[in-house]
Design an enzyme around this catalytic site. Structure first.
Site, mmCIF file in Angstrom:
data_model
loop_
_atom_site.group_PDB
_atom_site.id
_atom_site.type_symbol
_atom_site.label_atom_id
_atom_site.label_comp_id
_atom_site.label_asym_id
_atom_site.label_seq_id
_atom_site.Cartn_x
_atom_site.Cartn_y
_atom_site.Cartn_z
ATOM 1 N N VAL A 25 0.820 -1.214 0.000
ATOM 2 C CA VAL A 25 0.000 0.000 0.000
ATOM 3 C C VAL A 25 0.854 1.266 0.000
ATOM 4 C CG1 VAL A 25 -1.930 -1.194 1.100
ATOM 5 C CG2 VAL A 25 -0.259 0.000 2.536
ATOM 6 N N LYS A 26 2.115 1.142 0.372
ATOM 7 C CA LYS A 26 3.067 2.268 0.358
ATOM 8 C C LYS A 26 2.479 3.532 0.973
ATOM 9 C CE LYS A 26 5.903 0.487 -3.450
ATOM 10 N NZ LYS A 26 5.174 -0.743 -3.800
#
Lengths: 297, 297
Positions: free
Chosen positions: B104-105
């Protein structure tokens, strides 16, 4: 119309550069939306209470400020129900004539970056919940930013690239090296935006620069004469109007100033004690508009 | 059990360190999932086709590899329908006994970071779709990472912090300064993880280090003797097993190697021509397991 031109047009129409942050902290919502924090409420009920509240805030803000900035994290907390709430809130804000800056801080490479860009900026993917602009994180580099920049060209959308964030210790990595990393990134932002400059003279590729670091804000404004700034840190985070002035271009152009808690939860402030939350939020919007009006002319 | 220990246990149980990336590019899905790209299909139908495909991939991977890595962007493309598909895929992977690393960074400050951390790592928020670990972006600094680190402690979860990404020009900002920015961040990752070291001797705070930069991978391995690495860039992105070796600790410990397209869309590779997509994916998993087995012992 190019995002920068739409932003400038909205600021001129409203006579101020206020950006209302839509961060529905469940614990702070007025009591009539207490379902958002009720242990017995379902996830769908909690997400709905947040969206109900924000849709009423949108009604209060419409016509008075140019833009709103929903914060994705507080929606993602409710999974698929939160995603529905996000779509409802973004669509309501757009229907009310507000620009929507999706605060999503995404960043990834290649086809993944393209998927993120389309998810938020492509009307054929996002439908009525399409954003006018989003925030992005540049750490992965220019090749990772390219799909987002291309989406701006394709969809007349905008970006606000994180350059100098408003948190207290943002310098840990952002000040690294000589020149400092954030200056290096700022120059890249200017370059990425060079082909997306509109009639306003502003580019659709903007920068996030916190008002909590006024010296850096001033220096970056000089370095980036055609870059719109999204300036967080006003109000609840501590910065006042004088710290903001350096972030504007001559004539009060080229910036949006965000306040989230100071508007949404104004009813909790001592100076608004006794007011219904709507009256407190209305008053807080009016105060911010007055403070910023001087800067936007 | 601490995330690092669960990861090490899963690698030992499977005898390899393969991480299957779940990136459902609609254009590449086998024909039986063509609804994902059909112009006439509704968004819900497209999201469902992606999830149907990935749930079948999960069945093929279960018991053979320790972990999967769903990529959020390709789900977000379908809005609320995509969020439902994400929940279905994550829950299916966990039910199949696979560790789930949510790619998901994310990265943000303060209560926003806390909301992101809870959205993905807190079982009371995410339910059956809770991730074992997520990827995060460190650009905002240590104070912005702190809520994520605290979530790891509270929920026995893990993080993989972007340090040196696998894209070609990742050095633009990541190599900035002396020492290089990524080295500076690497030392911070080690420090953030110092209180979350498990019985395995590994910390739950890991790092993303691309196999496409073998010299940096080797140098970072020496600098971070207790940090799990998530290594992208194998397979479709060009790196082979020899480039990976430097990323492992002695005894083949402390790393997961990601392949996405090379597994999911193996049926498109010339050497698998004529195979049903499931047989091609099964073969690609077996090939990767064999290649990595040497590294995980």
């Amino acid at each position: 119309m190019n995002f920068a031109d739409r932003m400038q047009e909205a600021v001129e129409r409203c006579g101020n550069a206020a950006l209302v942050g839509l961060d529905p902290h469940a614990d702070s919502l007025p009591d009539e939306f207490a379902a958002a924090r009720a242990p017995a409420a379902s996830r769908a009920e909690r997400a709905k209470a947040c969206a109900d509240f924000l849709c009423q805030v949108i009604e209060l803000a419409a016509g008075k400020v140019p833009a709103v900035k929903p914060q994705s994290a507080f929606f993602e907390l409710y999974g698929a129900d939160g995603a529905q709430a996000w779509e409802r809130v973004v669509a309501a804000a757009r229907a009310a004539g507000l620009l929507v800056i999706g605060d999503v801080k995404r960043g990834d490479i290649d086809t993944t970056a393209k998927a993120y860009a389309r998810a938020f900026l492509d009307p054929s993917a996002a439908g009525a919940a399409v954003c006018d602009a989003i925030t992005v994180n540049p750490y992965l580099g220019a090749d990772a930013m390219q799909p987002f920049v291309e989406a701006c060209r394709a969809y007349d959308a905008g970006l606000f690239v994180l350059v100098r964030t408003s948190n207290k210790h943002s310098g840990l990595f952002q000040d690294h090296g000589t020149p400092k990393l954030y200056e290096h990134i700022a120059r890249a932002v200017d370059s990425w935006g060079s082909e997306l400059v509109g009639r306003s003279g502003l580019s659709s590729i903007g920068a996030v620069v916190g008002a909590t670091h006024p010296a850096e804000l001033l220096a970056l404004r000089k370095l980036l004469p055609r870059t719109p700034f999204l300036i967080p840190g006003y109000g609840a985070q501590g910065a006042g109007a004088s710290e903001l002035a350096g972030g504007f271009l001559p004539g009060g152009r080229g910036a949006l100033v965000n306040s989230s808690r100071g508007i949404l939860f104004a009813y909790k402030l001592p100076r608004h004690a006794g007011l219904h939350w709507k009256d407190a939020t209305r008053a807080a919007i009016a105060e911010m508009v007055t403070e910023l009006r001087a800067l936007a002319h």
